[in-house]
Design a protein around this motif. Structure first.
Motif, short mmCIF file in Angstrom:
data_model
loop_
_atom_site.label_atom_id
_atom_site.label_comp_id
_atom_site.label_asym_id
_atom_site.label_seq_id
_atom_site.Cartn_x
_atom_site.Cartn_y
_atom_site.Cartn_z
N UNK A 64 15.65 3.78 0.87
CA UNK A 64 14.60 3.91 -0.15
C UNK A 64 14.75 5.21 -0.94
N UNK A 65 14.44 5.15 -2.22
CA UNK A 65 14.58 6.33 -3.08
C UNK A 65 13.42 7.30 -2.88
N UNK A 66 12.27 6.78 -2.47
CA UNK A 66 11.09 7.60 -2.23
C UNK A 66 10.27 6.99 -1.11
N UNK A 67 9.27 7.73 -0.68
CA UNK A 67 8.30 7.23 0.29
C UNK A 67 6.90 7.60 -0.19
N UNK A 68 5.97 6.67 -0.12
CA UNK A 68 4.58 6.95 -0.48
C UNK A 68 3.67 6.03 0.32
N UNK A 69 2.41 5.95 -0.11
CA UNK A 69 1.42 5.15 0.60
C UNK A 69 0.74 4.19 -0.37
N UNK A 70 0.42 3.00 0.12
CA UNK A 70 -0.45 2.10 -0.62
C UNK A 70 -1.90 2.47 -0.29
N UNK A 71 -2.77 2.35 -1.30
CA UNK A 71 -4.18 2.62 -1.05
C UNK A 71 -5.08 1.63 -1.77
N UNK A 72 -6.26 1.41 -1.23
CA UNK A 72 -7.31 0.72 -1.97
C UNK A 72 -7.91 1.76 -2.91
N UNK A 73 -8.05 1.42 -4.17
CA UNK A 73 -8.45 2.40 -5.17
C UNK A 73 -9.90 2.23 -5.61
N UNK A 74 -10.53 3.38 -5.93
CA UNK A 74 -11.92 3.43 -6.35
C UNK A 74 -12.06 4.40 -7.52
N UNK A 75 -13.08 4.20 -8.33
CA UNK A 75 -13.40 5.19 -9.36
C UNK A 75 -13.63 6.54 -8.66
N UNK A 76 -13.10 7.60 -9.23
CA UNK A 76 -13.16 8.91 -8.57
C UNK A 76 -14.57 9.33 -8.23
N UNK A 77 -15.54 8.88 -9.01
CA UNK A 77 -16.92 9.26 -8.74
C UNK A 77 -17.61 8.41 -7.67
N UNK A 78 -16.97 7.32 -7.25
CA UNK A 78 -17.59 6.41 -6.29
C UNK A 78 -17.13 6.71 -4.86
N UNK A 79 -17.37 7.93 -4.40
CA UNK A 79 -16.91 8.32 -3.07
C UNK A 79 -17.72 7.65 -1.97
#
Length: 286
Positions: free
Chosen positions: A229-244
């Protein structure tokens, strides 16, 4: 789907590095998860999804039913939160805009948690991934490793991070080393990338290791890995930054699912055990 396991050897190269993150307690349970009142009252979470990326989210060709890792995980999270899921099908390009404008509450599609995306979004990270180059069996003797990609035509979906990753990799590993640059073609998506590769318009392609594993199991003796693999990262469930509040509720629910074993069973069902995370993390992608 257990036939995917042999192809998951590629994930040795995307093993975890050190990352700063918020680790959630493994003792989380539905009893102590606080869901924002507006969602609790509605009893529904609106989740944006793009169902064209197996094994994460795709349509069963026999039934046209939406299936995949993310489908199972989001439904499990909803059960922990005692709400229902309302799926909103849309293109990948529409997901982030739909989230920031309030059309959806979260992105349930497999999306990489990248620092640049955290200007507007915040993530609950749930799976290890990366950028895996691969080719066809017919070309495996000339493209044995990622070093052989210089001077070749490589495809990657233009709306994903695989496209700029492939470009940056070529600049660093080909051009800077005095080798011919790789020609990076932006494709219309993972399916288009596969088709272009099979029809000879590409020498190699770059997609996620989970999708490459699925392809190799679905079409035996058709594809071959082109190095690490050329890189390594993570998958995430995404939310609006203000919706913590919603983000933290989903993180706590996912923590409970990991503890119960449901998370591991879902990954095993689709042959992605080697991509598992032991702990839920917040905004830890690199």
């Amino acid at each position: 789907m257990s036939t995917l396991k042999p192809a998951i050897r590629i994930l040795h190269a995307v093993a975890f590095g050190t990352a700063l993150a918020i680790l959630l307690p493994m003792g989380a349970s539905a009893q102590n998860i606080t869901l924002p009142e507006k969602l609790k009252s509605a009893g529904t979470i609106v989740v944006g999804i793009e169902s064209t990326y197996p094994p994460m989210a795709y349509k069963d060709p026999k039934t046209n039913e939406r299936i995949g890792v993310n489908i199972d995980l989001v439904e499990s999270i909803a059960r922990e939160l005692s709400v229902k899921v309302k799926w909103e099908e849309m293109s990948f390009e529409q997901l982030m805009t739909s989230l920031t404008t309030g059309r959806i509450d979260m992105i349930g599609t497999a999306i990489s948690d990248l620092p640049s995306r955290r200007e507007k979004l915040t993530f609950v990270d749930y799976l290890v991934t990366g950028a895996q180059p691969f080719t066809t069996v017919a070309k495996k003797d000339t493209i044995k490793s990622e070093a052989d990609l210089c001077g070749k035509t490589i495809g990657a979906p233009r709306t994903t991070n695989y496209y700029p990753i492939a470009q940056a990799w070529s600049e660093k590993n080909c051009v800077a080393a005095g080798k011919p640059a790789a020609t990076i073609n932006g494709t219309a998506g993972a399916t288009a990338t596969r088709l272009d590769l099979k029809q000879g318009r590409l020498d190699a392609a770059v997609l996620g290791p989970e999708f490459v594993a699925h392809l190799m199991a679905d079409e035996p003796n058709t594809y071959a890995l082109a190095g690490e693999p050329l890189t390594r990262t993570l998958f995430g469930f995404a939310f609006n930054k203000g919706e913590t509040g919603l983000r933290d509720a989903v993180a706590a629910a996912l923590t409970a699912i990991i503890k119960s074993g449901a998370y591991g069973k879902t990954l095993q069902k689709f042959g992605l055990e080697r991509q598992a995370m032991n702990d839920v993390k917040i905004d830890a992608g690199t």
